[in-house]
Motif scaffolding. Structure first.
Motif, mmCIF file in Angstrom:
data_model
loop_
_atom_site.group_PDB
_atom_site.id
_atom_site.type_symbol
_atom_site.label_atom_id
_atom_site.label_comp_id
_atom_site.label_asym_id
_atom_site.label_seq_id
_atom_site.Cartn_x
_atom_site.Cartn_y
_atom_site.Cartn_z
ATOM 1 N N SER A 1 0.841 -1.198 0.000
ATOM 2 C CA SER A 1 0.000 0.000 0.000
ATOM 3 C C SER A 1 0.874 1.244 0.000
ATOM 4 O O SER A 1 2.014 1.225 0.472
ATOM 5 C CB SER A 1 -0.916 0.019 1.233
ATOM 6 N N LEU A 2 0.318 2.320 -0.520
ATOM 7 C CA LEU A 2 1.022 3.592 -0.485
ATOM 8 C C LEU A 2 1.218 4.060 0.952
ATOM 9 O O LEU A 2 2.216 4.697 1.290
ATOM 10 C CB LEU A 2 0.240 4.646 -1.279
ATOM 11 N N ALA A 3 0.251 3.730 1.817
ATOM 12 C CA ALA A 3 0.313 4.169 3.210
ATOM 13 C C ALA A 3 1.499 3.577 3.959
ATOM 14 O O ALA A 3 1.910 4.117 4.995
ATOM 15 C CB ALA A 3 -0.985 3.809 3.932
ATOM 16 N N GLU A 4 2.066 2.484 3.454
ATOM 17 C CA GLU A 4 3.274 1.933 4.085
ATOM 18 C C GLU A 4 4.395 2.967 4.110
ATOM 19 O O GLU A 4 5.272 2.911 4.989
ATOM 20 C CB GLU A 4 3.750 0.691 3.331
ATOM 21 N N ALA A 5 4.374 3.888 3.160
ATOM 22 C CA ALA A 5 5.409 4.923 3.128
ATOM 23 C C ALA A 5 5.338 5.811 4.359
ATOM 24 O O ALA A 5 6.358 6.355 4.798
ATOM 25 C CB ALA A 5 5.275 5.766 1.863
ATOM 26 N N VAL A 6 4.150 5.955 4.933
ATOM 27 C CA VAL A 6 4.005 6.718 6.175
ATOM 28 C C VAL A 6 4.707 5.980 7.310
ATOM 29 O O VAL A 6 5.452 6.580 8.095
ATOM 30 C CB VAL A 6 2.517 6.937 6.504
ATOM 31 N N MET A 7 4.504 4.673 7.391
ATOM 32 C CA MET A 7 5.171 3.853 8.399
ATOM 33 C C MET A 7 6.686 3.887 8.207
ATOM 34 O O MET A 7 7.447 4.018 9.177
ATOM 35 C CB MET A 7 4.669 2.411 8.312
ATOM 36 N N ASP A 8 7.121 3.792 6.954
ATOM 37 C CA ASP A 8 8.550 3.837 6.668
ATOM 38 C C ASP A 8 9.165 5.162 7.094
ATOM 39 O O ASP A 8 10.301 5.206 7.586
ATOM 40 C CB ASP A 8 8.805 3.595 5.175
ATOM 41 N N THR A 9 8.418 6.254 6.896
ATOM 42 C CA THR A 9 8.927 7.564 7.295
ATOM 43 C C THR A 9 9.024 7.661 8.814
ATOM 44 O O THR A 9 9.981 8.244 9.351
ATOM 45 C CB THR A 9 8.021 8.686 6.756
ATOM 46 N N ALA A 10 8.047 7.086 9.500
ATOM 47 C CA ALA A 10 8.090 7.078 10.964
ATOM 48 C C ALA A 10 9.291 6.290 11.465
ATOM 49 O O ALA A 10 9.977 6.706 12.421
ATOM 50 C CB ALA A 10 6.791 6.494 11.516
ATOM 51 N N GLU A 11 9.588 5.166 10.837
ATOM 52 C CA GLU A 11 10.759 4.379 11.231
ATOM 53 C C GLU A 11 12.050 5.148 10.957
ATOM 54 O O GLU A 11 13.012 5.062 11.736
ATOM 55 C CB GLU A 11 10.743 3.033 10.492
ATOM 56 N N LEU A 12 12.059 5.894 9.872
ATOM 57 C CA LEU A 12 13.214 6.734 9.567
ATOM 58 C C LEU A 12 13.412 7.782 10.670
ATOM 59 O O LEU A 12 14.546 8.038 11.099
ATOM 60 C CB LEU A 12 13.017 7.421 8.205
ATOM 61 N N GLY B 1 15.184 6.453 13.499
ATOM 62 C CA GLY B 1 16.532 6.014 13.245
ATOM 63 C C GLY B 1 16.658 4.540 12.902
ATOM 64 O O GLY B 1 17.756 3.986 12.939
ATOM 65 N N MET B 2 15.525 3.900 12.539
ATOM 66 C CA MET B 2 15.556 2.473 12.236
ATOM 67 C C MET B 2 14.790 2.168 10.950
ATOM 68 O O MET B 2 13.873 1.366 10.920
ATOM 69 C CB MET B 2 14.948 1.673 13.395
ATOM 70 N N PRO B 3 15.176 2.788 9.832
ATOM 71 C CA PRO B 3 14.462 2.545 8.568
ATOM 72 C C PRO B 3 14.764 1.154 8.011
ATOM 73 O O PRO B 3 15.885 0.681 8.087
ATOM 74 C CB PRO B 3 14.992 3.645 7.650
ATOM 75 N N ILE B 4 13.746 0.512 7.465
ATOM 76 C CA ILE B 4 13.915 -0.797 6.845
ATOM 77 C C ILE B 4 14.172 -0.651 5.342
ATOM 78 O O ILE B 4 15.080 -1.260 4.793
ATOM 79 C CB ILE B 4 12.665 -1.682 7.064
ATOM 80 N N HIS B 5 13.362 0.185 4.689
ATOM 81 C CA HIS B 5 13.388 0.238 3.214
ATOM 82 C C HIS B 5 14.161 1.415 2.657
ATOM 83 O O HIS B 5 13.823 2.001 1.646
ATOM 84 C CB HIS B 5 11.944 0.241 2.687
ATOM 85 N N MET B 6 15.259 1.752 3.310
ATOM 86 C CA MET B 6 16.154 2.779 2.777
ATOM 87 C C MET B 6 17.571 2.226 2.768
ATOM 88 O O MET B 6 17.952 1.530 3.701
ATOM 89 C CB MET B 6 16.114 4.046 3.646
#
Length: 468
Positions: free
Chosen positions: A449-460, A463-468
């Protein structure tokens, strides 16, 4: 009730049936008030009839047309694609707009709101007159909510007539113009410019500011500028429009950039340089209501004017001219009349531009947060790392969270890209609820989903990004 020289009695009266007015009327009725709504023209207001909704319909039609013309990247080849714009306009008017306006009429009837047709004029703080083609009637009221909206500003040299159009005229063209000139590169101008370019028009946008969409951050606007370039849209910034000359079968717009005279010719020119509040013919001054120099109504945090029986909401009050702002204020005003301890709070008020790509913002930008003394930082995740965006072939854009450094509380967010208009709602809720980045990161988002990008930004932000 007796008509004629005697006044009819009303409990709560709402003036204007747009997204502020009809929402106020329904909520007031839900709160147990006997409600009447006065409307001189459109049930549903400008937004449903000649604004937000029909413009989005044309935007959608433009997208469908472009997809039909060119989807080769997906292995989809099409031949003989044609646009029947008359059918497009018929769909917009009779299936989209008509369905929504009739729905509003049904909701008013369902909630037992009396609809009064005509123009309202205040006589004093508890009395108004309603005039229509057939009669005039006086009404006495306990409380009034004024929601009369706004109208396009007409600038010198560009009188709305013939080939000089306001946004309403631009939405109701009978054919897609070969060449369209747009004065004003704000949200309306950018949205309709993009829509008509997608439908096949050659578009020129003249904007007085250094950039189009001046209310959005530069890195967001750059994405739209690139899209406009790809569509062949000409954007001229720092342009001061001077005059429109009707040539009969075309119109020439004269303008200046850095003092140098220039001109451009097209089939039509559409002027979108802002809106003027509809407060000048209501008799508000007669009722003792205080106004600003710009004709806006001064209100408190419940939408109440200095006259305790009169409230005002929407475009006629200070702040952004947004339909959802009007609807929000409508509920506050109606509940305030019912005695509820409610107050207006704009900290999670979203703003959206339905451009290509979509832009959306809510809360504070990083710059605004720092200007308010917050120790905050912005974290940006590109949609190019989102599986759903890649599968849609819409990788342009990003999600940005603005959080406090100490405890990662979300104070603002910006989304640029596919689905931005919908994704911003989750971020508005997060700001409204005082959530931090961890709350978002621990919320399970569906995949893909596009909304996963919101979760990814929160993880960033954590300081713990998965998809970067």
């Amino acid at each position: 009730m007796v008509v004629g020289d005697f006044a009819l009695e009303l409990d709560t009266v709402v003036i204007g049936a747009g997204p502020g007015g009809y929402v106020a009327a329904i909520r007031a009725a839900q709160m147990g008030q006997k409600v009447a709504i006065i409307e001189r023209e459109y049930i549903g207001g400008v937004c449903l009839n000649v604004g937000c909704i029909p413009s989005k319909a044309l935007i959608s039609a433009g997208h469908k047309y472009q997809e039909a013309l060119d989807s080769e990247i997906f292995g989809v080849s099409t031949k003989g694609v044609e646009l029947d714009f008359a059918k497009t306009q018929d769909w917009k008017d009779n299936q989209v707009v008509s369905k929504l306006t009739s729905g509003v009429e049904f909701l008013l009837k369902k909630n037992k709101v009396e609809v009064i047709r005509g123009e309202a004029f205040f006589v004093d703080e508890h009395t108004l007159r309603v005039i229509n083609d057939e009669s005039a009637q006086t009404y006495e009221f306990n409380n009034a909510i004024v929601a009369t909206g706004s109208r396009p500003i007409e600038i010198p040299g560009f009188k709305f007539a013939g080939r000089v159009l306001d946004s309403t005229g631009g939405l109701n063209l009978k054919e897609v113009p070969k060449k369209l000139i747009i004065i004003g590169g704000g949200v309306i101008g950018a949205e309709l410019g993009g829509a008509y370019a997608n439908l096949g028009a050659e578009v020129t946008i003249l904007e007085g500011s250094p950039q189009i969409l001046p209310s959005f951050e530069k890195d967001m606007v750059k994405l739209v500028e690139k899209s406009f370039e790809d569509k062949g849209i000409t954007v001229v910034t720092k342009a001061m429009a001077k005059e429109a000359v009707d040539n009969g079968d075309s119109v020439t717009v004269k303008y200046e950039v850095d003092g140098k005279a220039q001109e451009v010719t097209g089939d039509y020119v559409m002027v979108n340089v802002g809106r003027r509040p509809n407060t000048d013919e209501l008799g508000l001054e007669v009722a003792g209501v205080e106004m600003t120099d710009r004709g806006l109504v001064k209100v408190d945090k419940q939408g109440r004017t200095n006259v305790s029986s009169i409230f005002a909401i929407g475009d006629i009050t200070p702040g952004a001219a947004l339909a959802h702002k009007a609807s929000y204020e409508a509920k506050i005003a109606a509940e305030a009349i019912a005695g509820k301890p409610v107050e207006i709070d704009y900290r999670a008020m979203p703003a959206v531009a339905f451009t290509d790509p979509e832009l959306a913002t809510v809360g504070l930008t990083e710059k605004e947060a720092k200007e308010q003394g917050l120790d905050a930082k912005g974290y940006k995740f590109a949609l190019g790392g989102n599986g759903r965006a890649i599968s849609l072939n819409q990788m342009e854009g990003f999600v940005r969270l603005v959080t406090t450094k100490e405890d990662n509380v979300i104070v603002g967010a910006q989304v640029a890209g596919a689905g931005a208009s919908d994704m911003i709602a989750e971020l508005g809720l997060a700001i409204e609820a005082g959530m931090n980045a961890e709350d978002i990161a621990l919320t399970i988002h569906s995949h893909p989903s596009l909304a996963e990008a919101v979760m990814d930004t929160a993880e960033l932000a954590l300081g713990m990004p998965i998809h970067m």
